[in-house]
Design a protein around this motif. Sequence first.
Motif, short mmCIF file in Angstrom:
data_model
loop_
_atom_site.label_atom_id
_atom_site.label_comp_id
_atom_site.label_asym_id
_atom_site.label_seq_id
_atom_site.Cartn_x
_atom_site.Cartn_y
_atom_site.Cartn_z
N CYS A 244 0.84 -1.21 0.00
CA CYS A 244 0.00 0.00 0.00
C CYS A 244 0.87 1.25 0.00
O CYS A 244 0.53 2.25 -0.63
CB CYS A 244 -0.92 0.01 1.21
SG CYS A 244 -2.26 -1.19 1.08
N SER A 248 0.02 3.68 -2.84
CA SER A 248 -0.69 4.92 -2.50
C SER A 248 0.01 6.16 -3.04
O SER A 248 -0.56 7.24 -3.03
CB SER A 248 -0.88 5.03 -0.99
OG SER A 248 0.37 5.13 -0.35
N PRO A 252 -5.01 6.72 -4.73
CA PRO A 252 -5.53 6.77 -3.37
C PRO A 252 -6.14 5.41 -2.97
O PRO A 252 -6.79 4.76 -3.79
CB PRO A 252 -6.60 7.85 -3.42
CG PRO A 252 -6.92 8.04 -4.86
CD PRO A 252 -5.72 7.63 -5.64
N ILE A 253 -5.90 5.01 -1.73
CA ILE A 253 -6.47 3.77 -1.20
C ILE A 253 -7.27 4.12 0.04
O ILE A 253 -6.79 4.84 0.92
CB ILE A 253 -5.36 2.77 -0.81
CG1 ILE A 253 -4.39 2.57 -1.98
CG2 ILE A 253 -5.96 1.44 -0.37
CD1 ILE A 253 -3.17 1.71 -1.59
N VAL A 291 -2.76 4.52 3.64
CA VAL A 291 -4.15 4.13 3.40
C VAL A 291 -5.06 5.01 4.24
O VAL A 291 -4.85 5.15 5.45
CB VAL A 291 -4.38 2.65 3.77
CG1 VAL A 291 -5.84 2.27 3.60
CG2 VAL A 291 -3.48 1.76 2.92
N TYR A 471 -5.21 12.57 1.73
CA TYR A 471 -4.46 11.88 0.67
C TYR A 471 -3.32 12.75 0.17
O TYR A 471 -2.23 12.26 -0.12
CB TYR A 471 -5.38 11.45 -0.47
CG TYR A 471 -4.60 10.74 -1.57
CD1 TYR A 471 -3.80 9.64 -1.26
CD2 TYR A 471 -4.64 11.18 -2.89
CE1 TYR A 471 -3.06 9.00 -2.24
CE2 TYR A 471 -3.89 10.53 -3.88
CZ TYR A 471 -3.11 9.45 -3.54
OH TYR A 471 -2.36 8.81 -4.50
N ARG A 475 0.44 11.47 0.05
CA ARG A 475 1.17 11.33 -1.20
C ARG A 475 2.44 12.16 -1.21
O ARG A 475 3.41 11.81 -1.88
CB ARG A 475 0.28 11.72 -2.39
CG ARG A 475 0.71 10.96 -3.63
CD ARG A 475 -0.21 11.21 -4.79
NE ARG A 475 -0.34 12.62 -5.13
CZ ARG A 475 -0.93 13.03 -6.24
NH1 ARG A 475 -1.44 12.15 -7.10
NH2 ARG A 475 -1.04 14.31 -6.49
#
Lengths: 718, 718
Positions: A244, A248, A252-253, A291, A471, A475
């Motif tokens: 993830c 990610s 987006p997760i 996440v 997010y 990121r």
Amino acid sequence: MPSSLRCLFDPKSIAVVGASPDPSKLGYDTYLNLQASKRNGAYRGRLYAVNPRHKEVLGDTCHPDLSSVPDELDLAVIVVPSQHVPDVMNDVVRKGVPAAIIVSGGFSEVGNRDLEAEVIRIASDGGVRVLGPNTLGLLDPHNGVDTFFLPEWKRTTDGVEAISSPKPKPGHLTLLSQSGGVGAALIDYIVGSGAGLRAFVGLGNQADVSMDEVVSYYAEDDRTRAILMYVEGVRDGRKLMEACSVASKRKPIVALKAGRTESGMRAAFTHTASMVGQVEVYSMAFRQGGVIEASTIEELFDAGKALSMLQPPEGDRALIITNGGGAGVIAADACEQMGLKVPPLDARAVETLKRLALTGRIPSTVSPNNPLDLTGSASSLTFKVASEALIGAAGFDVCLFLTLHHAPAVYDDVVDAVSWFRNTCGKPTVACDVGEAEWARIMRSKYEAYGIPAYPTPDRAARALHFLSKYGQYRSRPETWRDTQSQRDRLPWLAEFSSRERDRALYEPYASELLKQYGLPLLPCEVVGDADSAVRVADEIGYPVAMKVVATTVSHKTDVGGVSLGLRDSIEVRRRFGAMMAMVDRLGLRDSFRGILVQKMAEPGFELLIGSYRDPFFGPIVTLGAGGTYTELLRDYTLRVAPVTPSDADQMMKELRISRVLEGYRGMPGYDLECLRNVIVQLSSVMIENPSVAQLEINPFLLHRSGGAVIDAKVLLR
Amino acid sequence: MPSSLRCLFDPKSIAVVGASPDPSKLGYDTYLNLQASKRNGAYRGRLYAVNPRHKEVLGDTCHPDLSSVPDELDLAVIVVPSQHVPDVMNDVVRKGVPAAIIVSGGFSEVGNRDLEAEVIRIASDGGVRVLGPNTLGLLDPHNGVDTFFLPEWKRTTDGVEAISSPKPKPGHLTLLSQSGGVGAALIDYIVGSGAGLRAFVGLGNQADVSMDEVVSYYAEDDRTRAILMYVEGVRDGRKLMEACSVASKRKPIVALKAGRTESGMRAAFTHTASMVGQVEVYSMAFRQGGVIEASTIEELFDAGKALSMLQPPEGDRALIITNGGGAGVIAADACEQMGLKVPPLDARAVETLKRLALTGRIPSTVSPNNPLDLTGSASSLTFKVASEALIGAAGFDVCLFLTLHHAPAVYDDVVDAVSWFRNTCGKPTVACDVGEAEWARIMRSKYEAYGIPAYPTPDRAARALHFLSKYGQYRSRPETWRDTQSQRDRLPWLAEFSSRERDRALYEPYASELLKQYGLPLLPCEVVGDADSAVRVADEIGYPVAMKVVATTVSHKTDVGGVSLGLRDSIEVRRRFGAMMAMVDRLGLRDSFRGILVQKMAEPGFELLIGSYRDPFFGPIVTLGAGGTYTELLRDYTLRVAPVTPSDADQMMKELRISRVLEGYRGMPGYDLECLRNVIVQLSSVMIENPSVAQLEINPFLLHRSGGAVIDAKVLLR
């Protein structure tokens, strides 16, 4: 991308083993759905029915077994009773099919672990990748693959034929689910909300293909714009975190984790291990893996919608524009509650709006605030005028338009104004119109047709902004999380000690030795066996001193009188030594007694707890919290899945309620945070580099204005 | 029930003053809506248009003024520009109309307080009750009164005629709103969710008729089954608390409070006043008034639906039955998170279910747990069989059925099984089916037709149970909350002191005197003016003693060296006395200096803060929290709107994080909770009985294993 996973998720030829003309069998609906998908042109590959009992299924030829299928196959979908699955899997291997989905249940989920292991052994020996068993399988509106055994239509008891399991349109949300029931329900929810689906993957028992692999697969998929996961539990949490963490950065997760009851399976050797909840570990593991965590089905979908339609913002400052004062306040409340900022408008925007109000281009009662309430008498044009005035406004990163259509002068062309604003300023924008009647739906559809996610309540719209901002933070983090765990102890003597001592608690001077080797600040001390040595050591290190019983079985030393503090001279040392030895005898501790530790008394400082234990799913967990007597009283602690970086350690300090004291408080100077950071990171290293250490706890660690000291450490080996 | 309120809420004859044939005027839609309601038979009274500019409005005769209306009137609906409202109100009085709704805005909400006051003075002198101004007014689907100026239908820019402000069907939810925009939005939401409305009341500026009166009115209304409120702020919070406290014994009340920004208007004389947030005061006031708090529009409606359809349960133990394991876990998580219990099934139910699984009447893989997962292969019949098995099960109070219709064998007759179960066991039951396509809607409608509230996600269903259980708790409380505040000081010398001293902080020995008169435990002490007297007093009360500077302007005494602790003999007392006097001189405190307090040193104990201040909306607030240096560090406190009863005080202690220590912890004995209870109640009495006291704070209060002692008290007079 491994080609066998390509065959699994994007097959050009499929055989349904167990296809059946009998509507009471799962093989009926499974074949029917795939056949319908092929007939309506969604699935453009080849489809074969396999079942020795039938010559024909739903008008198609039925083959007695896989070897009779006159074609190469990418995927075998298996819907036969569990006891026949090993035979079918042998056929799959013989036929050279690279991938299989075992829809059938009756494996480990009902305790048949051996059967599942047998099937997976056959498959892996034969180079077959397996999804399931016990899964709905795949539903992919883009390539038409649909292995669901759920009927699309059902007739009510009143004889009404109605859609039961709606088929989603092609879209950009990829949904991974550990539960078929929740998966079907989520798809129904998504379809009804007007959204599309990139793909659904039912993970089933994850006997072979696991969640982390599927995440990595769809992170590379161009059609996927967001990955939604329904998680019940993980087997190898660290692998999922790694997957993830990388994925990610691209997509987006969002995860919804069910099952918040505690496992209660941990040994209570340290506070650390007994205090931390499984839910907290999952939450932090998700966060470290980039996440986003949703706490309800609604949040999962709301987040997915926003994240699949918009790029994340650069910051967390929201601008709210509305024609409903109350709704604006609700939205601002929700934003602030979720950690977004709703800052005042900049001076230029304030001036412009004041001028517009004076010249009557917006209602004269409009105050230039954020939320900007254009009032109930605002028209679509008012929104347009206000948007133009705010287009150059600085100081915000995301925008929320609450355009309540009930106001007499607001029409659907307000959406054009909002869209113009979004396109011109380029900032992520969401919209809200409240209501469930026709106009509310028209407004929200129009917004979404323009690429602006729209929500039916102000708080849901605010939450969407929150997910976007989160997010963005994830990121932009510099590193991804990597599992750097060692397989062998860096300090070989730990493993030796562990094999030599029955109960495997590391006592003094070994515990101190371990900490010393990792550079942790220790107080001068020595373990002695008689009063003369105690006095000699105390004279050397200087008074006052503390003395502690060292034994392999005494855990809470203070509870049994095993600790004496503040001994001011040799007379006190000698007297207490005798008393402590008498206590050891009285309590029958002679066998486990290893001596008495004479230690320099520490300067007063701030008491912290720094600990670690191994979680069965996520491995070493490092915690930092209020220490000493306040450990259990305040339960003020935070945690990380190790390894913990220096910047993680800094974050941990900030997350505590006591952080204000650590940083300096009401004019008091702060404590040595650099020392603390180093201790946290080094303790993480002990765990990462030495698999023999099961639990480690320093409580208290005394932090000073400059430096700090380990007062008491417990180490449990595996 | 006052007859003027009857005329307001249930009028038999209405005049619309400002009715207009011009669609751009509010008087157009207002008259149109009432006329439509009369034509379709919903409103069965008489309706008159009044406007000197027109002879006819929408085909009806228009009267030039109220006196020309040839009828007695119950209600005047006023939709003329604000500057004309005083004239109209004079007409209303002359005509003898008992009630008016001022729809028009332009009053205090935009700063025109004088105009509003003038209108209300005319009305109250003339005996007219007024709803508004600045309000949507009323919408009552039962009697057809509809004063909304919002168009029911609007045409989109594409030329589609669609419903904009849907008209609700008659139902049992009464909705009170301080915002027209939020009100209209909520109605749209409610209509779209298939529910009906008892009545909507827009409160507007509440210049006359206030929220508490409307709550009391509808609490007595037979058609109202639940009252929903949207609250932005209150003027007289104590009146609303009293009204709700009585009303909530008859009808459930749910409130959504908007506006969580802090007022920041309090003097920071005590920690107490600066620490407590306005949001917390509202939450506690609602709770003391028996009002259930919702935090979103969705929660407000979800709670209203459950509470209007079901009686509250007797306890908080939930039974969850489902065919979706994952959904069951989500529901159980949500229940437990909200404080409901999900206990194991009783032994008999376990036995019965095991037998049913063995005999194949329910799937063999069903485990007899709670949540009871009947598995994806369950049919409607399985639910029926399981329900019969559980009908006699003990140990639960509410029930949640999660019947996911996607499973092939579940049909809408599962609703009949659930309904049978509910009717037979008589326990409040809610249902959930997830999805937005046809079958999900069919299932939820059928449930609600059977009187079982149904929700689209497991967590919303669980939250509905939580609201039901909370209302059950509120309704079964023995007392209602009463405002027993005195208008005059019980201790007249307080008022005298207040008028004599400029800064009105009560210093020693007055502060001690106040506490002594209320029976609070004080340490022996005396204020002295010279060193000899200090030594004499210290000799009398016994060493060690503390000395504190008494001055009218020193607030944080320790910060300026105004406190000396642990003085062990007369020499130390004399020496410190001199040093403190020097400090007083050095700091230029001579003018405010009133002496030095010599006080017995207290035994060590647990430090608490007990304080009170007057909230501008809710009056005296009493707080209890961690004291001493931990006050600001932990911010562990709770509060009540005074008066505080002994059982309130007990609850307050339980709400603190430090309650574990107070009650006895890790083998330590507990503290004297009876003493603490008494101190809290008495401090509440000081505030209730003495309006001169603005703030009062005891910090720390030292609580002992037996008894306790006030160490430092601050009192601020008004």
